[in-house]
Design an enzyme around this catalytic site. Structure first.
Site, mmCIF file in Angstrom:
data_model
loop_
_atom_site.group_PDB
_atom_site.id
_atom_site.type_symbol
_atom_site.label_atom_id
_atom_site.label_comp_id
_atom_site.label_asym_id
_atom_site.label_seq_id
_atom_site.Cartn_x
_atom_site.Cartn_y
_atom_site.Cartn_z
ATOM 1 N N SER A 146 0.850 -1.236 -0.058
ATOM 2 C CA SER A 146 -0.131 -0.086 0.134
ATOM 3 C C SER A 146 0.794 1.201 -0.120
ATOM 4 O O SER A 146 1.902 1.309 -0.934
ATOM 5 C CB SER A 146 -1.121 0.045 1.193
ATOM 6 O OG SER A 146 -1.836 0.895 1.316
ATOM 7 N N ARG A 215 -11.739 7.055 9.356
ATOM 8 C CA ARG A 215 -11.392 5.580 9.385
ATOM 9 C C ARG A 215 -12.791 4.950 8.717
ATOM 10 O O ARG A 215 -12.518 4.020 7.839
ATOM 11 C CB ARG A 215 -11.730 5.158 11.010
ATOM 12 C CG ARG A 215 -11.189 3.759 10.943
ATOM 13 C CD ARG A 215 -9.950 3.309 10.282
ATOM 14 N NE ARG A 215 -9.413 1.979 10.585
ATOM 15 C CZ ARG A 215 -8.400 1.353 10.069
ATOM 16 N NH1 ARG A 215 -7.557 2.318 9.406
ATOM 17 N NH2 ARG A 215 -8.003 0.085 10.431
ATOM 18 N N ASP A 313 -9.656 -3.878 -6.142
ATOM 19 C CA ASP A 313 -9.084 -2.584 -5.545
ATOM 20 C C ASP A 313 -9.429 -1.418 -6.256
ATOM 21 O O ASP A 313 -8.870 -1.047 -7.509
ATOM 22 C CB ASP A 313 -7.666 -2.839 -5.492
ATOM 23 C CG ASP A 313 -6.752 -1.886 -4.559
ATOM 24 O OD1 ASP A 313 -7.418 -0.868 -4.176
ATOM 25 O OD2 ASP A 313 -5.679 -1.947 -4.183
ATOM 26 N N HIS A 346 -8.763 -3.494 -1.705
ATOM 27 C CA HIS A 346 -7.350 -3.160 -1.356
ATOM 28 C C HIS A 346 -6.794 -4.019 -0.230
ATOM 29 O O HIS A 346 -5.606 -4.280 0.015
ATOM 30 C CB HIS A 346 -7.279 -1.702 -0.980
ATOM 31 C CG HIS A 346 -5.880 -1.234 -0.517
ATOM 32 N ND1 HIS A 346 -4.895 -1.117 -1.555
ATOM 33 C CD2 HIS A 346 -5.438 -0.474 0.338
ATOM 34 C CE1 HIS A 346 -3.786 -0.766 -0.802
ATOM 35 N NE2 HIS A 346 -4.072 -0.488 0.257
ATOM 36 N N ASP A 347 -7.730 -4.369 0.896
ATOM 37 C CA ASP A 347 -7.208 -4.911 2.093
ATOM 38 C C ASP A 347 -6.789 -6.594 1.762
ATOM 39 O O ASP A 347 -6.666 -7.405 2.944
ATOM 40 C CB ASP A 347 -8.274 -5.041 3.087
ATOM 41 C CG ASP A 347 -8.195 -3.933 4.017
ATOM 42 O OD1 ASP A 347 -7.063 -3.101 3.752
ATOM 43 O OD2 ASP A 347 -8.950 -3.675 5.064
#
Length: 367
Positions: A146, A215, A313, A346-347
């Site tokens: 990332s 967040r 992503d 993405h995670d």
């Protein structure tokens, strides 16, 4: 009992920053796993995303699980019986490295917004100093995830010859407008919280609402719409789980985001978050190639690379991974490109451990 495996490297003083200004008496935190061999040629450096600490995996000093626990250890993908693994906490992060929350030796007060403008090149240079302090001239492999993947590109372009092989994980050669837009909104949420107070907050007056929204925005973009649909559909909360607010939480996905945000606030310094977020927006490898991404990537001289991306992503799309692979190949590296279809977006590198283990472990096994 608290355990701390962190060690610290004092950076050169003054430590000059890319965009002007300098730090005095700065440091970065790091942790290590495995043993450095006599030839000092088995070192693997891991550069992290925005929020993780240097604690990537458990070790003798700190047995608590690290943020990439299933990937690092004897016999795992990043095999510590063969490799000496170093994870450096980014300069500017509040997890042990000098950051906006640190004391400015010139004033005796926290830097807050007087901290110099931070770039990922500064993060890279600080990590390079940490590696050199361990007596390592050349890394066997540099792994960047990332934001850490962008820092890794900066590391290789600024320190030619310091890296033999590279694993690029879910990253980009420059931030795209969508990623910049999301991070801009995250920063705005923090800055608009009255408790932020132009950076002058304390534990009792912490911008909890702003950090919570930032967040939640992040978590939404770290996963894919496909995964949100599969996990939550339109499931509603039970009546007793809802609050009386006419616009309160009603769906399970809202409750999930709320839980994520609650676990995150108060664990990260808001000013440090702002600095690292903006550093991610600023990074652009094309600066090293007269405005051309491919030319910038061609300045990187390594022998082998593996570039991993995920089709779901939205923050660092697959096309950007392909760009990195093409650029490194054009520079003369032997490049393997791995496109995964993990639904987690993405995670995925934190969640889809079997696929990432197979790719990363396979690549390291061939070095």
């Amino acid at each position: 009992m608290t355990h701390d495996a962190r060690r610290y490297v004092a950076l050169s003083s003054p430590f000059a920053m890319k965009r002007g200004g300098e730090l005095h008496g700065a440091q970065v935190a790091y942790e290590t796993w495995g043993e450095l061999n006599a030839a000092r040629d088995n070192a693997v450096l891991l550069l992290t995303g925005l929020s993780p600490s240097a604690h990537a995996a458990s070790n003798d000093q700190d047995p608590t699980p690290g943020w990439w626990e299933p990937m690092i250890g004897p016999g795992r993908a990043i095999d510590t019986s063969r490799w000496f693994v170093i994870c450096v906490n980014s300069l500017g992060s509040d997890k042990g490295s000098t950051c906006a929350a640190s004391i400015d030796p010139a004033t005796g007060a926290p830097y807050r917004l007087t901290f110099p403008e931070l770039s990922l090149e500064d993060v890279a240079n600080a990590a390079h100093q940490a590696v050199r302090s361990l007596g390592i001239d050349q890394l066997a492999c540099l792994i960047g995830c990332s934001m850490g993947g962008m820092s890794a590109l900066a590391y290789m372009v600024l320190h030619p010859g310091s890296v033999r092989a590279h694993i690029s994980v879910d990253t980009a050669p420059q931030a795209q407008p969508f990623a910049i837009a999301i991070r801009s909104l995250q920063r705005e949420a923090i800055r608009l919280d009255p408790q932020w107070n132009n950076g002058q907050y304390d534990d009792a007056h912490y911008p909890e609402t702003g950090m919570s929204i930032a967040r939640k925005l992040g978590v939404i973009t770290y996963r894919s719409a496909m995964e949100w649909n599969g996990r939550f559909a339109r499931i509603r909360l039970d009546a007793e789980q809802r609050d009386d607010n006419p616009f309160g939480l009603e769906f399970e996905v809202e409750s999930y985001l709320e839980g994520h945000a609650r676990r995150f606030v108060h664990t990260f310094d808001p000013n440090s978050y702002l600095y690292l977020s903006r550093a991610s927006d600023w990074f652009d490898i094309s600066e090293y190639g007269d405005g051309d991404v491919m030319e910038g990537l061609k300045r990187i001289r390594i022998q082998q690379a593996m570039v991993i991306g995920v089709s779901t992503d939205i923050l660092f799309p697959l096309e950007q991974q392909e760009q990195i692979a093409d650029g490194l190949r054009a520079a003369g590296a032997e490049v393997e490109f791995v496109a995964l279809n993990s639904p987690q977006g993405h995670d995925a590198f934190l969640v889809d451990i079997p696929n990432y283990s197979r790719a990363i472990g396979g690549f390291l096994g061939r070095l």
